[in-house]
Design a protein around this motif. Structure first.
Motif, PDB file in Angstrom:
ATOM      1  N   ILE A 139     -28.629  25.910  28.411  1.00 55.48           N
ATOM      2  CA  ILE A 139     -27.564  26.158  29.639  1.00 55.48           C
ATOM      3  C   ILE A 139     -27.081  27.975  29.028  1.00 55.48           C
ATOM      4  O   ILE A 139     -26.800  27.553  27.717  1.00 55.48           O
ATOM      5  CB  ILE A 139     -26.441  25.140  29.468  1.00 55.48           C
ATOM      6  CG1 ILE A 139     -26.589  24.008  30.693  1.00 55.48           C
ATOM      7  CG2 ILE A 139     -24.487  26.411  30.180  1.00 55.48           C
ATOM      8  CD1 ILE A 139     -25.432  23.162  30.165  1.00 55.48           C
ATOM      9  N   ALA A 140     -26.855  28.985  29.615  1.00 54.10           N
ATOM     10  CA  ALA A 140     -26.318  30.312  29.073  1.00 54.10           C
ATOM     11  C   ALA A 140     -24.874  30.615  28.833  1.00 54.10           C
ATOM     12  O   ALA A 140     -23.916  29.464  29.260  1.00 54.10           O
ATOM     13  CB  ALA A 140     -26.318  30.916  30.561  1.00 54.10           C
ATOM     14  N   PHE A 141     -24.665  30.999  27.837  1.00 57.57           N
ATOM     15  CA  PHE A 141     -23.299  30.818  27.039  1.00 57.57           C
ATOM     16  C   PHE A 141     -23.832  32.120  26.647  1.00 57.57           C
ATOM     17  O   PHE A 141     -25.091  32.777  25.596  1.00 57.57           O
ATOM     18  CB  PHE A 141     -22.896  29.836  26.136  1.00 57.57           C
ATOM     19  CG  PHE A 141     -23.894  29.460  25.199  1.00 57.57           C
ATOM     20  CD1 PHE A 141     -23.924  30.045  23.517  1.00 57.57           C
ATOM     21  CD2 PHE A 141     -24.375  28.981  24.797  1.00 57.57           C
ATOM     22  CE1 PHE A 141     -23.926  30.042  22.837  1.00 57.57           C
ATOM     23  CE2 PHE A 141     -25.583  28.657  23.876  1.00 57.57           C
ATOM     24  CZ  PHE A 141     -25.114  28.888  22.446  1.00 57.57           C
ATOM     25  N   SER A 142     -22.933  33.089  26.099  1.00 60.79           N
ATOM     26  CA  SER A 142     -22.789  34.251  24.943  1.00 60.79           C
ATOM     27  C   SER A 142     -22.253  33.534  23.284  1.00 60.79           C
ATOM     28  O   SER A 142     -22.182  33.525  22.911  1.00 60.79           O
ATOM     29  CB  SER A 142     -21.512  35.192  25.527  1.00 60.79           C
ATOM     30  OG  SER A 142     -20.903  36.087  24.663  1.00 60.79           O
ATOM     31  N   ASP A 143     -23.267  34.902  23.133  1.00 63.17           N
ATOM     32  CA  ASP A 143     -23.899  34.748  21.102  1.00 63.17           C
ATOM     33  C   ASP A 143     -22.033  35.644  20.832  1.00 63.17           C
ATOM     34  O   ASP A 143     -21.720  35.330  19.662  1.00 63.17           O
ATOM     35  CB  ASP A 143     -24.774  35.263  21.245  1.00 63.17           C
ATOM     36  CG  ASP A 143     -25.692  33.712  21.433  1.00 63.17           C
ATOM     37  OD1 ASP A 143     -24.904  32.748  20.797  1.00 63.17           O
ATOM     38  OD2 ASP A 143     -26.702  34.492  21.200  1.00 63.17           O
ATOM     39  N   GLN A 144     -21.669  36.375  21.549  1.00 61.38           N
ATOM     40  CA  GLN A 144     -20.407  36.994  21.051  1.00 61.38           C
ATOM     41  C   GLN A 144     -19.388  36.767  21.364  1.00 61.38           C
ATOM     42  O   GLN A 144     -18.197  38.007  20.945  1.00 61.38           O
ATOM     43  CB  GLN A 144     -20.811  38.432  22.212  1.00 61.38           C
ATOM     44  CG  GLN A 144     -21.551  39.823  22.226  1.00 61.38           C
ATOM     45  CD  GLN A 144     -22.756  39.503  20.742  1.00 61.38           C
ATOM     46  OE1 GLN A 144     -21.717  40.014  20.181  1.00 61.38           O
ATOM     47  NE2 GLN A 144     -23.443  39.750  20.532  1.00 61.38           N
ATOM     48  N   ILE A 145     -18.749  35.562  21.929  1.00 62.25           N
ATOM     49  CA  ILE A 145     -17.823  35.041  21.806  1.00 62.25           C
ATOM     50  C   ILE A 145     -16.923  35.524  20.839  1.00 62.25           C
ATOM     51  O   ILE A 145     -17.649  34.624  19.702  1.00 62.25           O
ATOM     52  CB  ILE A 145     -17.648  33.403  22.782  1.00 62.25           C
ATOM     53  CG1 ILE A 145     -16.538  32.775  23.257  1.00 62.25           C
ATOM     54  CG2 ILE A 145     -18.258  32.499  21.556  1.00 62.25           C
ATOM     55  CD1 ILE A 145     -16.410  31.769  23.646  1.00 62.25           C
ATOM     56  N   GLU A 146     -15.778  36.096  20.859  1.00 57.57           N
ATOM     57  CA  GLU A 146     -14.817  35.869  19.436  1.00 57.57           C
ATOM     58  C   GLU A 146     -14.137  34.829  20.013  1.00 57.57           C
ATOM     59  O   GLU A 146     -13.530  34.110  20.259  1.00 57.57           O
ATOM     60  CB  GLU A 146     -13.803  37.231  19.827  1.00 57.57           C
ATOM     61  CG  GLU A 146     -14.343  37.771  19.896  1.00 57.57           C
ATOM     62  CD  GLU A 146     -13.253  39.444  20.246  1.00 57.57           C
ATOM     63  OE1 GLU A 146     -12.198  40.145  18.960  1.00 57.57           O
ATOM     64  OE2 GLU A 146     -12.349  40.018  21.362  1.00 57.57           O
ATOM     65  N   THR A 147     -13.615  34.099  18.040  1.00 62.36           N
ATOM     66  CA  THR A 147     -12.946  32.773  18.156  1.00 62.36           C
ATOM     67  C   THR A 147     -11.541  33.645  16.951  1.00 62.36           C
ATOM     68  O   THR A 147     -11.394  34.306  16.327  1.00 62.36           O
ATOM     69  CB  THR A 147     -13.720  32.179  17.364  1.00 62.36           C
ATOM     70  OG1 THR A 147     -14.331  32.191  15.972  1.00 62.36           O
ATOM     71  CG2 THR A 147     -14.284  31.072  17.812  1.00 62.36           C
ATOM     72  N   GLY A 148     -10.510  33.546  17.537  1.00 61.87           N
ATOM     73  CA  GLY A 148      -9.041  33.349  17.022  1.00 61.87           C
ATOM     74  C   GLY A 148      -8.479  32.063  16.686  1.00 61.87           C
ATOM     75  O   GLY A 148      -8.481  31.167  16.991  1.00 61.87           O
ATOM     76  N   ILE A 149      -7.278  32.412  16.021  1.00 59.64           N
ATOM     77  CA  ILE A 149      -6.314  31.302  15.934  1.00 59.64           C
ATOM     78  C   ILE A 149      -4.440  31.922  16.489  1.00 59.64           C
ATOM     79  O   ILE A 149      -4.335  32.447  15.673  1.00 59.64           O
ATOM     80  CB  ILE A 149      -6.174  30.987  14.502  1.00 59.64           C
ATOM     81  CG1 ILE A 149      -5.426  31.632  13.779  1.00 59.64           C
ATOM     82  CG2 ILE A 149      -7.667  30.321  14.268  1.00 59.64           C
ATOM     83  CD1 ILE A 149      -5.327  31.305  11.883  1.00 59.64           C
ATOM     84  N   MET A 150      -4.115  30.413  16.239  1.00 62.59           N
ATOM     85  CA  MET A 150      -2.469  31.021  16.813  1.00 62.59           C
ATOM     86  C   MET A 150      -2.116  31.072  15.481  1.00 62.59           C
ATOM     87  O   MET A 150      -1.861  29.941  14.425  1.00 62.59           O
ATOM     88  CB  MET A 150      -1.588  29.382  17.608  1.00 62.59           C
ATOM     89  CG  MET A 150      -2.620  30.248  18.610  1.00 62.59           C
ATOM     90  SD  MET A 150      -1.405  31.304  19.958  1.00 62.59           S
ATOM     91  CE  MET A 150      -0.096  30.039  19.734  1.00 62.59           C
ATOM     92  N   ILE A 151      -0.877  32.387  15.291  1.00 62.07           N
ATOM     93  CA  ILE A 151       0.146  32.013  13.823  1.00 62.07           C
ATOM     94  C   ILE A 151       1.239  31.503  13.762  1.00 62.07           C
ATOM     95  O   ILE A 151       2.032  32.435  15.002  1.00 62.07           O
ATOM     96  CB  ILE A 151       0.208  33.318  13.377  1.00 62.07           C
ATOM     97  CG1 ILE A 151      -0.869  34.038  12.492  1.00 62.07           C
ATOM     98  CG2 ILE A 151       0.807  33.024  11.726  1.00 62.07           C
ATOM     99  CD1 ILE A 151      -2.103  33.549  11.374  1.00 62.07           C
ATOM    100  N   GLU A 152       1.885  29.888  13.909  1.00 59.57           N
ATOM    101  CA  GLU A 152       3.137  29.287  14.173  1.00 59.57           C
ATOM    102  C   GLU A 152       3.974  28.586  13.997  1.00 59.57           C
ATOM    103  O   GLU A 152       4.426  27.831  14.300  1.00 59.57           O
ATOM    104  CB  GLU A 152       2.568  29.062  15.756  1.00 59.57           C
ATOM    105  CG  GLU A 152       1.329  28.029  15.972  1.00 59.57           C
ATOM    106  CD  GLU A 152       0.888  27.779  17.213  1.00 59.57           C
ATOM    107  OE1 GLU A 152       1.899  27.807  18.144  1.00 59.57           O
ATOM    108  OE2 GLU A 152      -0.088  26.817  17.206  1.00 59.57           O
ATOM    109  N   THR A 153       2.450  28.096  12.169  1.00 59.66           N
ATOM    110  CA  THR A 153       3.477  27.702  11.329  1.00 59.66           C
ATOM    111  C   THR A 153       3.691  29.075   9.984  1.00 59.66           C
ATOM    112  O   THR A 153       2.881  29.508  10.297  1.00 59.66           O
ATOM    113  CB  THR A 153       2.268  26.604  11.388  1.00 59.66           C
ATOM    114  OG1 THR A 153       1.277  27.257  10.392  1.00 59.66           O
ATOM    115  CG2 THR A 153       2.411  25.541  12.495  1.00 59.66           C
TER     116      THR A 153
END
Length: 539
Positions: free
Chosen positions: A417-431
């Protein structure tokens, strides 16, 4: 004065006469036929004519409402060519030796009943599509084709319900709003209404009757209310509301396509917060640079059981395609605290805001998490998707998330199954914890997004749902702003970008402060994008 209440589909105020939508009723009678093959030929000829009409509707919708919404009629063509649908019609003609009209009617009723019985609201909305397609087929047999609905002046259209083909053929210049007895917020018609900027209220019920035909009315799309024979006080109030909306529309037109840049040349990205696919139209109309927060938990809140991978994939893919290469940040499941879902069977907690919620649920129920991640990664092949994880308090959480993502990617590769290798990952700063270790967290991810609602709650130790503490709650508290600044400095120190997606992002009194902090992106409700752009360009 009579006041009717329904469900809002698209906001705005409309004032005018009500005109009930009239359509020729197609009478279906069962007839015995001696030559079923000839009847099947009649059916196939009618189908070809209907397919031609749908292509014309597609071409018209392409011009009026864009490719994404025109695809409704492409889907209707596919439905007409569906082997199961066609086999059902032809089998009824053959086995029962009946006329094509009757066979189409029975097939339509059967298929519509299947969709209506489904738990998923989106699939229930497809029942209207089946009926619309079948009625188009049946109209080919009528000696007199259905006359087009005529409007001699600007009116508020009232109906039991409106099919997509009926909506797209309306003369937009003469439609002030539409109101319906039935209808689904997930229907194609609702999506078209939002795209066409037509105020709409649905699900009014049997209180909306033809006796109001020709009456003066006010549609308040935002509140979902209809005022029939309004008194002078309501008329004055609603005209003022219209004037404000007109100013906003003029603002939208003048600022479309312009940069989000200050007089001194500082640029910032303006993105939109959305809760579901239907919100994308508003983001595009307001010239959003991307989607800064797709609240994926609404897919769970609106379902009666866990949404499947396919359901989630369809939603994420559609948003990615509609945004046409612009960044779409999907926040993973943020259930818990004030967003409770019965089928999760979460234990009652004395303090749910500090309990099992968001990423904590995902990390303790990894299979649930993997299902969502698979859907997001699959959708990444269709646009620029980024993933954001809520309620992070430690580096170890982020590293565990990365391990799970690697497992998901390995599984997708194994399945071809195809998917992007360039996907960005981030986090919420809420604590506060995330703020204090933000330098270390920035080394693990591509970006931060500040959730100011929870960050304020946890920093001030005030339950934001508790009205008794409103006088103590201060979203502008120096400690909150200092935490945002600290997170920004630490993100930039590691070469990462930072945005704000909480309510403070739309607070125009803080825009200049955020620019001074060098915040890279603000993500707000679609309707706030252009006022925010105006503010930025004036600084």
């Amino acid at each position: 004065m009579v006041i009717l209440q329904g469900k809002s589909v698209f906001g705005g105020v409309a004032i005018g006469k009500i005109q009930f939508f009239k359509r020729d009723e197609i009478q279906i009678k069962r007839r015995h036929v001696d030559d079923p093959e000839a009847e099947i030929r009649r059916f196939r000829t009618a189908k070809e004519k209907a397919l031609s009409e749908l292509q014309q509707l597609y071409d018209k919708a392409l011009t009026d409402v864009g490719e994404a919404n025109a695809m409704i009629f492409e889907a209707h063509q596919l439905m007409l060519e569906d082997p199961d649908y066609n086999d059902s019609v032809e089998n009824i003609i053959n086995t029962q030796k009946v006329n094509a009209e009757y066979a189409i009617g029975v097939t339509s009723d059967n298929y519509a009943a299947i969709f209506e019985a489904m738990d998923d609201a989106y699939m229930q909305g497809r029942a209207a599509d089946v009926k619309d397609v079948s009625n188009r087929l049946l109209s080919q047999f009528a000696k007199k084709q259905n006359a087009s609905f005529e409007m001699t002046e600007q009116v508020i259209i009232a109906a039991d319900d409106l099919a997509p083909s009926e909506t797209v053929q309306l003369d937009k210049d003469k439609v002030l709003a539409f109101i319906t007895v039935e209808g689904s917020a997930n229907s194609h018609t609702a999506i078209l209404a939002r795209t066409m900027n037509i105020p709409a209220v649905i699900g009014i019920g049997d209180t909306l009757t033809p006796k109001y035909d020709g009456k003066l009315a006010i549609v308040d799309g935002q509140e979902g209310k209809i005022y029939i024979d309004p008194d002078e006080e309501i008329l004055v109030a609603m005209r003022k509301k219209q004037a404000v909306e007109q100013e906003q529309r003029e603002l939208l037109e003048t600022l479309k396509g312009k940069e989000n840049v200050t007089r001194s040349g500082q640029k910032i990205n303006l993105y939109a917060n959305i809760a579901n696919v239907s919100d994308v139209g508003a983001a595009l109309r307001n010239d959003a640079g991307g989607i800064g927060l797709f609240r994926s938990e609404f897919l769970y809140l609106e379902n009666e059981t866990y949404p499947t991978e396919e359901q989630q994939f369809a939603a994420y893919r559609q948003v990615a395609e509609m945004m046409a290469g612009k960044r779409v940040i999907i926040r993973t499941l943020d259930i818990g605290a004030d967003k409770q879902v019965g089928y999760f069977n979460l234990e009652k907690e004395d303090n749910p805001a500090m309990g099992l919620r968001a990423i904590r649920i995902c990390l303790t129920r990894p299979e649930l998490f993997k299902t969502q991640l698979r859907a997001i990664f699959r959708a990444s092949a269709y646009g620029q998707i980024a993933i954001m994880f809520p309620m992070i308090i430690s580096v170890s959480e982020v590293r565990r998330i990365k391990e799970i993502m690697d497992e998901v990617k390995t599984g997708l590769r194994a399945d071809g199954i195809a998917f992007s290798d360039q996907i960005e990952t981030g986090i919420m700063i809420e604590t506060p914890a995330a703020v204090m270790i933000s330098r270390e967290l920035a080394k693990e991810v591509d970006f931060f997004s500040v959730g100011t609602n929870d960050l304020t709650q946890y920093t001030l130790a005030i339950d934001r749902q508790n009205r008794n503490l409103d006088s103590f709650y201060d979203s502008h508290h120096p400690a909150v702003l200092s935490m945002i600044q600290m997170a920004a400095e630490n993100a930039h120190a590691e070469g990462k970008w930072i945005g704000i997606c909480g309510e403070l992002a739309a607070d125009l009194s803080l825009t200049e402060r955020f620019l001074q902090m060098n915040i890279d992106e603000l993500s707000v409700a679609p309707g706030m994008i252009l006022p925010l752009r105006k503010k930025i360009r004036e600084l």
